[in-house]
Scaffold this motif. Sequence first.
Motif, PDB file in Angstrom:
ATOM      1  N   GLN A  61       0.742  -1.270  -0.051  1.00 52.55           N
ATOM      2  CA  GLN A  61      -0.035   0.113  -0.063  1.00 52.55           C
ATOM      3  C   GLN A  61       0.744   1.150   0.123  1.00 52.55           C
ATOM      4  O   GLN A  61       0.595   2.105  -0.560  1.00 52.55           O
ATOM      5  CB  GLN A  61      -0.806   0.044   1.337  1.00 52.55           C
ATOM      6  CG  GLN A  61      -1.935  -0.915   1.138  1.00 52.55           C
ATOM      7  CD  GLN A  61      -2.770  -1.237   2.291  1.00 52.55           C
ATOM      8  OE1 GLN A  61      -2.649  -0.471   3.416  1.00 52.55           O
ATOM      9  NE2 GLN A  61      -4.084  -1.811   2.349  1.00 52.55           N
TER      10      GLN A  61
ATOM     11  N   SER B  11       2.297   1.744  -3.329  1.00 52.25           N
ATOM     12  CA  SER B  11       1.430   2.136  -4.338  1.00 52.25           C
ATOM     13  C   SER B  11       0.917   3.542  -4.192  1.00 52.25           C
ATOM     14  O   SER B  11       1.087   4.331  -5.231  1.00 52.25           O
ATOM     15  CB  SER B  11       0.072   1.384  -3.975  1.00 52.25           C
ATOM     16  OG  SER B  11      -1.046   1.829  -4.726  1.00 52.25           O
TER      17      SER B  11
ATOM     18  N   LYS C 163       0.380  -1.613 -11.667  1.00 53.20           N
ATOM     19  CA  LYS C 163      -1.000  -1.324 -11.283  1.00 53.20           C
ATOM     20  C   LYS C 163      -1.776  -2.476 -11.370  1.00 53.20           C
ATOM     21  O   LYS C 163      -2.411  -2.945 -10.249  1.00 53.20           O
ATOM     22  CB  LYS C 163      -1.589  -0.078 -11.683  1.00 53.20           C
ATOM     23  CG  LYS C 163      -1.037   1.181 -11.186  1.00 53.20           C
ATOM     24  CD  LYS C 163      -1.747   2.233 -12.007  1.00 53.20           C
ATOM     25  CE  LYS C 163      -1.053   3.563 -11.478  1.00 53.20           C
ATOM     26  NZ  LYS C 163      -1.839   4.724 -12.089  1.00 53.20           N
ATOM     27  N   ASN C 164      -1.551  -3.279 -12.380  1.00 55.03           N
ATOM     28  CA  ASN C 164      -2.589  -4.691 -12.188  1.00 55.03           C
ATOM     29  C   ASN C 164      -1.995  -5.621 -11.513  1.00 55.03           C
ATOM     30  O   ASN C 164      -2.803  -6.368 -10.853  1.00 55.03           O
ATOM     31  CB  ASN C 164      -2.510  -5.130 -13.915  1.00 55.03           C
ATOM     32  CG  ASN C 164      -3.145  -4.412 -14.681  1.00 55.03           C
ATOM     33  OD1 ASN C 164      -4.426  -3.781 -14.414  1.00 55.03           O
ATOM     34  ND2 ASN C 164      -2.843  -4.390 -16.137  1.00 55.03           N
ATOM     35  N   LYS C 165      -0.707  -5.732 -11.189  1.00 58.44           N
ATOM     36  CA  LYS C 165      -0.228  -6.467 -10.090  1.00 58.44           C
ATOM     37  C   LYS C 165      -0.754  -6.112  -8.934  1.00 58.44           C
ATOM     38  O   LYS C 165      -1.018  -7.020  -7.927  1.00 58.44           O
ATOM     39  CB  LYS C 165       1.459  -6.555 -10.257  1.00 58.44           C
ATOM     40  CG  LYS C 165       1.834  -7.315 -11.486  1.00 58.44           C
ATOM     41  CD  LYS C 165       3.227  -7.429 -11.559  1.00 58.44           C
ATOM     42  CE  LYS C 165       3.709  -8.312 -12.819  1.00 58.44           C
ATOM     43  NZ  LYS C 165       5.254  -8.086 -13.099  1.00 58.44           N
ATOM     44  N   PHE C 166      -0.789  -4.868  -8.707  1.00 53.83           N
ATOM     45  CA  PHE C 166      -1.234  -4.450  -7.194  1.00 53.83           C
ATOM     46  C   PHE C 166      -2.855  -5.117  -7.103  1.00 53.83           C
ATOM     47  O   PHE C 166      -3.118  -5.342  -6.027  1.00 53.83           O
ATOM     48  CB  PHE C 166      -1.380  -3.072  -7.103  1.00 53.83           C
ATOM     49  CG  PHE C 166      -0.136  -2.172  -6.871  1.00 53.83           C
ATOM     50  CD1 PHE C 166       0.719  -2.897  -5.770  1.00 53.83           C
ATOM     51  CD2 PHE C 166       0.247  -0.905  -7.557  1.00 53.83           C
ATOM     52  CE1 PHE C 166       1.795  -2.117  -5.374  1.00 53.83           C
ATOM     53  CE2 PHE C 166       1.217  -0.435  -7.065  1.00 53.83           C
ATOM     54  CZ  PHE C 166       2.391  -1.192  -6.063  1.00 53.83           C
ATOM     55  N   LYS C 167      -3.593  -4.925  -8.237  1.00 51.33           N
ATOM     56  CA  LYS C 167      -5.000  -5.499  -8.116  1.00 51.33           C
ATOM     57  C   LYS C 167      -4.822  -6.760  -7.803  1.00 51.33           C
ATOM     58  O   LYS C 167      -5.764  -7.259  -6.892  1.00 51.33           O
ATOM     59  CB  LYS C 167      -5.558  -5.121  -9.290  1.00 51.33           C
ATOM     60  CG  LYS C 167      -6.179  -3.562  -9.566  1.00 51.33           C
ATOM     61  CD  LYS C 167      -6.690  -3.578 -10.634  1.00 51.33           C
ATOM     62  CE  LYS C 167      -6.539  -2.074 -11.131  1.00 51.33           C
ATOM     63  NZ  LYS C 167      -7.426  -1.586 -12.232  1.00 51.33           N
ATOM     64  N   VAL C 168      -4.011  -7.556  -8.384  1.00 48.78           N
ATOM     65  CA  VAL C 168      -4.030  -9.067  -8.249  1.00 48.78           C
ATOM     66  C   VAL C 168      -3.285  -9.585  -7.005  1.00 48.78           C
ATOM     67  O   VAL C 168      -4.269 -10.251  -6.242  1.00 48.78           O
ATOM     68  CB  VAL C 168      -2.986  -9.876  -9.325  1.00 48.78           C
ATOM     69  CG1 VAL C 168      -3.047 -11.113  -8.888  1.00 48.78           C
ATOM     70  CG2 VAL C 168      -3.832  -9.740 -10.576  1.00 48.78           C
TER      71      VAL C 168
ATOM     72  N   ALA D 106      -3.844  -7.553  -4.107  1.00 49.51           N
ATOM     73  CA  ALA D 106      -4.911  -7.304  -3.365  1.00 49.51           C
ATOM     74  C   ALA D 106      -5.882  -8.396  -3.054  1.00 49.51           C
ATOM     75  O   ALA D 106      -6.309  -8.747  -2.085  1.00 49.51           O
ATOM     76  CB  ALA D 106      -5.515  -5.877  -3.440  1.00 49.51           C
ATOM     77  N   LYS D 107      -6.395  -8.967  -4.465  1.00 46.83           N
ATOM     78  CA  LYS D 107      -7.410  -9.977  -4.295  1.00 46.83           C
ATOM     79  C   LYS D 107      -6.994 -11.080  -3.749  1.00 46.83           C
ATOM     80  O   LYS D 107      -7.745 -11.862  -2.774  1.00 46.83           O
ATOM     81  CB  LYS D 107      -7.652 -10.189  -5.814  1.00 46.83           C
ATOM     82  CG  LYS D 107      -8.737 -11.297  -6.251  1.00 46.83           C
ATOM     83  CD  LYS D 107      -8.721 -11.673  -7.298  1.00 46.83           C
ATOM     84  CE  LYS D 107      -8.949 -12.913  -7.811  1.00 46.83           C
ATOM     85  NZ  LYS D 107      -8.647 -13.784  -8.983  1.00 46.83           N
TER      86      LYS D 107
END
Length: 109
Positions: A27, A30, A53-58, A60-61
């Motif tokens: 976080q 980010s 940014k896509n890797k951050f989403k993955v 977090a999921k």
Amino acid sequence: MSHVVENNTHEVQELLVRLERNNKTVQRLSKKLCSYTCEPNNPSCFEKLYEIKNKFKVFAKHQKEIMEVLKSRKDESRELDVKIELHLKRFKQLERDIAGYLLDTQKHY
């Protein structure tokens, strides 16, 4: 038997702390990427930022899924161990990607 359960509880607690620490680090990173000092300055940097940014989403999921399973203790199988190991590797790779991106954006100043 009580000792085994107590030891397992301790391991789960340590793992939860480690995962939460990694999540806080992600976080912070980010937020740093969103700062004006890390703005992309060439097409390559724009692509890297999009990928990160896509890797951050993955990340977090997967973080959310693993934390829910650990807190509920639904699945104490080998499959959970593999998921956690993969998640920790994902964290290390994300750190490396961010460091590379930061070096790329800083060398243009």
